[in-house]
Design an enzyme around this catalytic site. Structure first.
Site, PDB file in Angstrom:
ATOM      1  CG  HIS A   1      -9.918   4.375   9.492  1.00  9.62           C
ATOM      2  ND1 HIS A   1      -9.308   3.218   9.039  1.00  9.62           N
ATOM      3  CD2 HIS A   1      -9.244   4.727  10.614  1.00  9.62           C
ATOM      4  CE1 HIS A   1      -8.313   2.898   9.858  1.00  9.62           C
ATOM      5  NE2 HIS A   1      -8.254   3.787  10.823  1.00  9.62           N
TER       6      HIS A   1
ATOM      7  CG  HIS B   1      -1.764   0.743  12.033  1.00 12.79           C
ATOM      8  ND1 HIS B   1      -1.378  -0.550  11.846  1.00 12.79           N
ATOM      9  CD2 HIS B   1      -2.739   0.977  11.143  1.00 12.79           C
ATOM     10  CE1 HIS B   1      -2.096  -1.080  10.862  1.00 12.79           C
ATOM     11  NE2 HIS B   1      -2.940  -0.167  10.424  1.00 12.79           N
TER      12      HIS B   1
ATOM     13  CB  SER C   1      -6.703  -1.400  10.738  1.00 13.57           C
ATOM     14  OG  SER C   1      -5.918  -0.702   9.859  1.00 13.57           O
TER      15      SER C   1
ATOM     16  CG  MET D   1      -5.525   0.327   1.421  1.00 10.95           C
ATOM     17  SD  MET D   1      -5.959   1.888   2.169  1.00 10.95           S
ATOM     18  CE  MET D   1      -7.689   2.033   1.701  1.00 10.95           C
ATOM     19  CB  SER D   2      -1.387  -3.634   4.709  1.00  5.57           C
ATOM     20  OG  SER D   2      -2.331  -4.620   5.122  1.00  5.57           O
TER      21      SER D   2
ATOM     22  CG  HIS E   1      -0.289   1.130   5.747  1.00  4.98           C
ATOM     23  ND1 HIS E   1      -0.143   1.462   7.070  1.00  4.98           N
ATOM     24  CD2 HIS E   1      -1.131   0.072   5.706  1.00  4.98           C
ATOM     25  CE1 HIS E   1      -0.888   0.642   7.806  1.00  4.98           C
ATOM     26  NE2 HIS E   1      -1.487  -0.222   7.002  1.00  4.98           N
TER      27      HIS E   1
ATOM     28  CB  ALA F   1      -8.856  -4.071   8.515  1.00  2.00           C
TER      29      ALA F   1
ATOM     30  CE1 TYR G   1      -2.255   4.928   4.931  1.00  2.00           C
ATOM     31  CE2 TYR G   1      -2.731   2.795   3.951  1.00  2.00           C
ATOM     32  CZ  TYR G   1      -2.716   3.631   5.049  1.00  2.00           C
ATOM     33  OH  TYR G   1      -3.146   3.176   6.258  1.00  2.00           O
ATOM     34  CD  GLU G   2       1.786   4.775   7.391  1.00  2.00           C
ATOM     35  OE1 GLU G   2       2.054   5.377   8.428  1.00  2.00           O
ATOM     36  OE2 GLU G   2       1.880   3.535   7.263  1.00  2.00           O
TER      37      GLU G   2
ATOM     38  CG  ASN H   1     -15.004  -2.363   4.599  1.00  2.00           C
ATOM     39  OD1 ASN H   1     -13.935  -2.577   5.181  1.00  2.00           O
ATOM     40  ND2 ASN H   1     -15.061  -2.046   3.328  1.00  2.00           N
TER      41      ASN H   1
HETATM   42  N1  HPA Z   1     -10.608  -1.347   0.789  1.00  2.00           N
HETATM   43  C1  HPA Z   1      -9.287  -1.256   1.014  1.00  2.00           C
HETATM   44  N2  HPA Z   1      -8.734  -1.434   2.204  1.00  2.00           N
HETATM   45  C2  HPA Z   1      -9.548  -1.748   3.227  1.00  2.00           C
HETATM   46  C3  HPA Z   1     -10.929  -1.863   3.073  1.00  2.00           C
HETATM   47  C4  HPA Z   1     -11.500  -1.658   1.771  1.00  2.00           C
HETATM   48  O1  HPA Z   1     -12.718  -1.737   1.555  1.00  2.00           O
HETATM   49  N3  HPA Z   1     -11.441  -2.183   4.296  1.00  2.00           N
HETATM   50  C5  HPA Z   1     -10.382  -2.252   5.148  1.00  2.00           C
HETATM   51  N4  HPA Z   1      -9.233  -1.989   4.513  1.00  2.00           N
END
Ligand code: HPA
Length: 281
Positions: free
Chosen positions: A254, A68, A37, A218-219, A90, A120, A92-93, A242
């Site tokens: 996001h 993406h 990302s 998540m990847s 992903h 990310a 989750y998609e 973050n």
């Molecule tokens: N959690 C999960 N996936 C992420 C995060 C997070 O805090 N930041 C970027 N991708």
């Protein structure tokens, strides 16, 4: 969304995708990089680029996430031919896990033997700060379905692959050495997979910390398992975009992830370019 009727059908689809990509490029790259990302702009620094839309590649799913792009770019970086993937798939998609890692097997069939995975991630280790870059030393995948589930694809690797060296120790040392040379600070740590798409709860983050995780995302993990199964060397780099849920008094979104990725874009591009330029294949 499972569109493979059998293991042989899946194998045929991987081969068709690899054949198609080969027909579109002249080079025979051995290094590929999957851009997470907000990290896609690295692909723009490739010279003599050939761009292929995922939607043109037989069997490739389409990416659905903002940030993406869904493009494969083959070009030169530091005198080496490189395949860059702008956008990944992903869990989750809604894809079946075998689709989430389809591209990794296609890369292998194309002769890629070294894979750089980037993402990310949320920082769990409280010594981290948003904007840090972290070399992934190991991962936790308990909360993910295995991409190796189902009949083993013997053409790629063994039924019970070892995961001790999921992230190549020599490549980690090499990346640290390169980063030091160009004055970019790096963290190191364990990446935990979360299915998403919701961010974690504060309690989940505390639990992951107890388990030994430094970052969460998540990847990446399904791709790395698949890459190791078929014998590729892996280097993993997380951009800590973050602090994970509950660490700071603020909500996660996001937009923050994308903003931080943008802020570190230059360092990230420089680091990866230097790594690839100096990479001995
Ligand atoms: N959690 C999960 N996936 C992420 C995060 C997070 O805090 N930041 C970027 N991708």
């Amino acid at each position: 969304m499972h569109n493979f009727t059998s293991a042989s059908d899946y194998m045929e689809k991987c081969k068709s995708a690899a054949d198609y990509i080969r027909s579109r490029i002249d080079a025979t790259p051995r290094i590929a990089i999957i851009l997470g990302s907000g990290l896609g702009p690295l692909a723009d620094s490739l010279e003599q680029p050939v761009e292929i839309d995922y939607r043109d590649i037989p069997g490739f799913p389409e990416t659905t996430v903002t940030g993406h792009a869904g493009k494969l770019i083959c070009g030169m970086l530091g005198g080496k031919s490189v395949l860059a993937m702008k956008g990944r798939f992903h869990y989750y998609e809604g894809y079946d896990i075998s689709q989430v890692v389809f591209h990794v097997r296609v890369l292998r069939l194309m002769g890629i033997d070294s894979l750089i995975v980037t993402n990310a991630a949320g920082g769990i280790n409280t010594s981290f700060r948003p904007g840090d870059l972290m070399l992934i030393t190991d991962h936790i995948s308990f909360f993910a379905p295995s991409p190796l589930r189902g009949r083993n694809l013997d053409e790629f690797g063994p039924r019970f692959p070892d995961m001790c060296d999921a992230y190549d120790k020599d490549l980690i040392k090499f990346a640290e050495h390169i980063a030091e040379g160009i004055g970019i600070g790096l963290k190191k740590g364990v990446y935990a997979f979360a299915q998403g798409p919701m961010y974690e709860t504060p309690a989940e983050i505390r639990a992951l910390r107890v388990l030994g995780a430094d970052a969460v995302g998540m990847s990446t993990v399904p791709e790395v398992i698949t890459a190791r199964h078929c014998g590729m060397k892996v280097l993993g780099i997380s951009c800590i975009t973050n602090m994970a849920a509950g660490i700071l008094e603020q909500k996660l979104d996001h937009a923050e992830v994308m903003e931080t990725a943008k802020r570190v874009e230059k360092d990230f591009i420089r680091l990866v370019s230097e790594i690839i330029t100096n990479w001995e294949t």
